[in-house]
Write a protein that holds these residues in place. Structure first.
Motif, PDB file in Angstrom:
ATOM      1  N   SER A  67       0.732  -1.300   0.197  1.00 42.75           N
ATOM      2  CA  SER A  67       0.092  -0.082  -0.105  1.00 42.75           C
ATOM      3  C   SER A  67       0.953   1.207  -0.045  1.00 42.75           C
ATOM      4  CB  SER A  67      -0.916   0.078   1.277  1.00 42.75           C
ATOM      5  OG  SER A  67      -0.216  -0.166   2.312  1.00 42.75           O
ATOM      6  N   PRO A  68       0.146   2.426  -0.200  1.00 38.08           N
ATOM      7  CA  PRO A  68       1.286   3.649  -0.169  1.00 38.08           C
ATOM      8  C   PRO A  68       1.979   3.858   1.065  1.00 38.08           C
ATOM      9  CG  PRO A  68      -0.965   4.081  -1.099  1.00 38.08           C
ATOM     10  CD  PRO A  68      -1.122   2.733  -0.538  1.00 38.08           C
ATOM     11  N   ILE A  69       3.143   4.238   0.736  1.00 40.56           N
ATOM     12  CA  ILE A  69       3.987   4.496   2.076  1.00 40.56           C
ATOM     13  C   ILE A  69       4.401   6.053   2.150  1.00 40.56           C
ATOM     14  CG2 ILE A  69       6.625   4.328   2.779  1.00 40.56           C
ATOM     15  CD1 ILE A  69       6.863   1.786   0.898  1.00 40.56           C
ATOM     16  N   THR A  70       3.959   6.590   3.164  1.00 34.84           N
ATOM     17  CA  THR A  70       3.876   7.911   3.556  1.00 34.84           C
ATOM     18  C   THR A  70       5.397   8.357   4.504  1.00 34.84           C
ATOM     19  OG1 THR A  70       1.716   8.107   3.509  1.00 34.84           O
ATOM     20  CG2 THR A  70       3.010   9.863   4.514  1.00 34.84           C
ATOM     21  N   LEU A  71       6.147   9.021   3.953  1.00 29.60           N
ATOM     22  CA  LEU A  71       7.345   9.351   4.677  1.00 29.60           C
ATOM     23  C   LEU A  71       7.572  11.079   5.066  1.00 29.60           C
ATOM     24  CD1 LEU A  71       9.862   7.773   2.571  1.00 29.60           C
ATOM     25  CD2 LEU A  71       8.687   6.538   4.556  1.00 29.60           C
ATOM     26  N   VAL A  72       7.778  11.061   6.278  1.00 26.55           N
ATOM     27  CA  VAL A  72       7.836  12.688   6.869  1.00 26.55           C
ATOM     28  C   VAL A  72       9.192  13.173   7.365  1.00 26.55           C
ATOM     29  CG1 VAL A  72       6.764  14.156   8.317  1.00 26.55           C
ATOM     30  CG2 VAL A  72       5.095  12.828   7.085  1.00 26.55           C
ATOM     31  N   VAL A  73       9.803  14.180   7.158  1.00 26.00           N
ATOM     32  CA  VAL A  73      10.953  14.644   7.504  1.00 26.00           C
ATOM     33  C   VAL A  73      10.324  15.919   8.223  1.00 26.00           C
ATOM     34  CG1 VAL A  73      13.079  15.515   7.510  1.00 26.00           C
ATOM     35  CG2 VAL A  73      12.187  13.311   6.105  1.00 26.00           C
ATOM     36  N   GLU A  74      10.552  16.373   9.541  1.00 23.45           N
ATOM     37  CA  GLU A  74      10.181  17.580  10.156  1.00 23.45           C
ATOM     38  C   GLU A  74      11.237  18.331  10.024  1.00 23.45           C
ATOM     39  OE1 GLU A  74       9.434  17.028  14.251  1.00 23.45           O
ATOM     40  OE2 GLU A  74       7.575  16.049  13.967  1.00 23.45           O
ATOM     41  N   ASN A  75      10.781  19.649   9.610  1.00 16.57           N
ATOM     42  CA  ASN A  75      11.792  21.120   9.683  1.00 16.57           C
ATOM     43  C   ASN A  75      11.949  21.422  11.074  1.00 16.57           C
ATOM     44  OD1 ASN A  75      12.363  20.917   6.799  1.00 16.57           O
ATOM     45  ND2 ASN A  75      10.562  22.091   6.358  1.00 16.57           N
ATOM     46  N   LYS A  76      13.141  21.526  11.570  1.00 13.56           N
ATOM     47  CA  LYS A  76      13.342  21.866  13.032  1.00 13.56           C
ATOM     48  C   LYS A  76      13.254  23.265  13.093  1.00 13.56           C
ATOM     49  CE  LYS A  76      14.054  17.859  14.385  1.00 13.56           C
ATOM     50  NZ  LYS A  76      13.082  17.032  15.264  1.00 13.56           N
ATOM     51  N   ASP A  77      13.705  24.127  11.782  1.00 14.00           N
ATOM     52  CA  ASP A  77      13.677  25.475  11.715  1.00 14.00           C
ATOM     53  C   ASP A  77      12.253  26.045  11.793  1.00 14.00           C
ATOM     54  OD1 ASP A  77      15.299  27.790  11.733  1.00 14.00           O
ATOM     55  OD2 ASP A  77      15.549  27.907   9.504  1.00 14.00           O
ATOM     56  N   TRP A  78      11.322  25.196  11.643  1.00 12.95           N
ATOM     57  CA  TRP A  78       9.901  25.750  11.573  1.00 12.95           C
ATOM     58  C   TRP A  78       9.438  26.592  12.579  1.00 12.95           C
ATOM     59  CZ3 TRP A  78       5.725  26.933   9.363  1.00 12.95           C
ATOM     60  CH2 TRP A  78       4.250  26.958   9.970  1.00 12.95           C
ATOM     61  N   THR A  79      10.208  26.149  13.920  1.00  5.10           N
ATOM     62  CA  THR A  79       9.831  27.019  15.267  1.00  5.10           C
ATOM     63  C   THR A  79      10.111  28.471  14.875  1.00  5.10           C
ATOM     64  OG1 THR A  79      11.888  26.473  16.122  1.00  5.10           O
ATOM     65  CG2 THR A  79      10.110  25.033  16.536  1.00  5.10           C
ATOM     66  N   HIS A  80      11.018  28.926  14.097  1.00  7.42           N
ATOM     67  CA  HIS A  80      11.461  30.351  13.920  1.00  7.42           C
ATOM     68  C   HIS A  80      10.412  30.860  12.601  1.00  7.42           C
ATOM     69  CE1 HIS A  80      15.127  28.426  15.547  1.00  7.42           C
ATOM     70  NE2 HIS A  80      14.914  29.558  16.387  1.00  7.42           N
ATOM     71  N   TRP A  81       9.810  30.065  12.033  1.00  8.50           N
ATOM     72  CA  TRP A  81       9.150  30.451  10.807  1.00  8.50           C
ATOM     73  C   TRP A  81       7.630  30.402  10.915  1.00  8.50           C
ATOM     74  CZ3 TRP A  81      11.407  32.754   6.658  1.00  8.50           C
ATOM     75  CH2 TRP A  81      12.743  32.478   6.277  1.00  8.50           C
ATOM     76  N   THR A  82       6.985  29.933  12.185  1.00  6.78           N
ATOM     77  CA  THR A  82       5.467  29.613  12.230  1.00  6.78           C
ATOM     78  C   THR A  82       4.555  30.757  11.495  1.00  6.78           C
ATOM     79  OG1 THR A  82       5.711  30.135  14.561  1.00  6.78           O
ATOM     80  CG2 THR A  82       5.793  27.905  13.977  1.00  6.78           C
ATOM     81  N   GLU A  83       5.044  31.872  12.152  1.00  4.55           N
ATOM     82  CA  GLU A  83       4.139  33.059  11.529  1.00  4.55           C
ATOM     83  C   GLU A  83       4.448  33.335  10.243  1.00  4.55           C
ATOM     84  OE1 GLU A  83       2.235  36.240  14.319  1.00  4.55           O
ATOM     85  OE2 GLU A  83       4.302  36.355  14.540  1.00  4.55           O
ATOM     86  N   ILE A  84       5.592  33.434   9.672  1.00  4.85           N
ATOM     87  CA  ILE A  84       6.033  33.834   8.525  1.00  4.85           C
ATOM     88  C   ILE A  84       5.270  32.810   7.405  1.00  4.85           C
ATOM     89  CG2 ILE A  84       7.935  34.215   6.775  1.00  4.85           C
ATOM     90  CD1 ILE A  84       9.441  34.907   9.482  1.00  4.85           C
ATOM     91  N   MET A  85       5.462  31.493   7.723  1.00  2.00           N
ATOM     92  CA  MET A  85       4.922  30.586   6.707  1.00  2.00           C
ATOM     93  C   MET A  85       3.754  29.759   6.897  1.00  2.00           C
ATOM     94  SD  MET A  85       7.201  30.438   4.568  1.00  2.00           S
ATOM     95  CE  MET A  85       6.720  28.773   3.483  1.00  2.00           C
TER      96      MET A  85
END
Length: 390
Positions: free
Chosen positions: A70-88
């Motif tokens: 069945s379909p394989i879903t892979l996720v990699v988190e961006n650690k830098d997201w914490t500094h960009w939560t409002e901007i992005m």
């Protein structure tokens, strides 16, 4: 087999959904994380690699260490997201806060997708382009490639990449007993080359470029051993496997050229010094006395090692900015700087391995079965015996 990727450079995560991987392929997160770690290494990488420690999360398609079909879903988190939560962030923002939050980009950088991407999609804020066109996206392409590499490895097919050239400094053609030796030697090199002396010069060239606010590119090579003969097709242009590999290589960010075997050198030789003579023994079956064509004839694999090279231009984000034009004021300016590497060629060799592995695994699954890996193995073994005795 196919996959799609999603996610922005400074968004919360990068995602790929992979379809068509057969059932019963052994697969763990560590199989993928090993290649993700390799992609982050290399002399010349920028500060982003000090922030991120890429680790995959397998969200579907694998149970107890084996693929389900069945379909394989892979996720990699961006650690830098914490500094960009409002901007992005995905939610709308109040009009009075837009200037403070958006970090709007109206100044396109030469060599990037900024300007033409804005034209295509109608974005007046070029951050909407640069976030997705960033090479950060190759993180999950490497993850998908690691799944393909596992398929190939289980079939006795080995993929290895290394750096041939950086900034005009070319390594001597490597001599090695096996691809495993090549892999071990290049992994110990900060620039992924087997030529230690050339490696030192490459690192110095990278340091000099960084000191001067500049960047440099290079050439990477991927070698694949164990591929069967007869994959691909001469019957239609879009079924030629070397053409698919060429497209895959040039799809990598900043890659501008590709060649197989001796490549462009063939233009400077006579035909008698280019084409690989055919030999046969009971033990090996058909093989070639040389491998100038890099494992392909007529768009099909010959059974010889596949040798494909790609050329990567210097990264266009410079600390010595080039001239451009502000899309709002139409005034000239010196292009703005986003955080960047001075050289990403060593990392790009890992991405090249991934896209090559994907196309080859895809070709094998298409030719020898779609659903069960044990069936594919059996059909491949039968094919190899038929071609040996042909």
């Amino acid at each position: 087999m196919r996959y799609l990727t999603a996610g922005e450079s400074h968004g919360p995560q990068l995602t790929t959904i992979i379809e068509g991987v057969p059932s019963l392929v052994p697969l763990t997160a560590e199989d993928i994380n090993e290649d993700l770690a390799r992609r982050q290494k290399g002399h010349g990488r920028g500060r982003r690699m000090q922030i991120e420690k890429d680790q995959v999360q397998i969200k579907s398609g694998v149970r107890h260490g084996a693929t389900l079909g069945s379909p394989i879903t892979l996720v990699v988190e961006n650690k830098d997201w914490t500094h960009w939560t409002e901007i992005m962030g995905a939610e709308p923002i109040a009009e009075e806060k837009q200037d403070d939050v958006r970090r709007k980009v109206t100044r396109p950088r030469p060599g990037h997708a900024d300007l033409v991407g804005g034209m295509k999609y109608g974005h007046r804020d070029l951050r909407n382009i640069l976030e997705r066109s960033s090479a950060r996206e190759t993180t999950v392409r490497v993850a998908a490639g690691a799944v393909a590499r596992k398929v190939l490895a289980e079939l006795g097919i080995t993929v290895a990449g290394h750096v041939l050239e950086i900034g005009g400094i070319r390594a001597e053609s490597p001599a090695y007993e096996s691809l495993q030796e090549l892999k071990e030697t290049t992994e110990a090199s900060p620039v992924r080359t087997m030529d230690e002396e050339a490696g030192k010069k490459m690192m110095q060239a990278i340091d000099d470029a960084k000191k001067n606010g500049d960047s440099i590119g290079g050439v990477v090579e991927v070698i694949v051993e164990g591929m069967p003969a007869g994959l691909g097709s001469f019957a239609q242009y879009d079924q030629k496997l070397d053409a698919k590999l060429a497209q895959a290589i040039v799809s990598i960010n900043a890659f501008k050229g590709v060649e197989f075997g001796i490549g462009f050198e063939a233009a400077r030789r006579f035909g008698s010094d280019v084409h690989d003579e055919i030999l046969w023994t009971e033990e090996r079956g058909y093989y070639r006395s040389t491998n100038n064509l890099g494992g392909f004839e007529g768009g099909m694999t010959t059974g010889m090692p596949i040798v494909v090279r790609g050329v990567m231009k210097p990264i266009p984000t410079l600390y010595k900015p080039l001239a451009s034009v502000d899309i709002e004021s139409k005034e000239p300016f010196s292009a703005s700087v986003e955080r960047s590497d001075s050289c990403a060629v060593p990392a790009a060799s890992v991405v090249a391995e991934a896209v090559v592995a994907w196309e080859l695994a895809k070709a094998i699954v298409a030719q020898f079965g779609h659903d069960r890996f044990d069936v594919i193995k059996a059909q491949l073994a039968e094919h190899n015996e038929r071609t040996r005795q042909f």
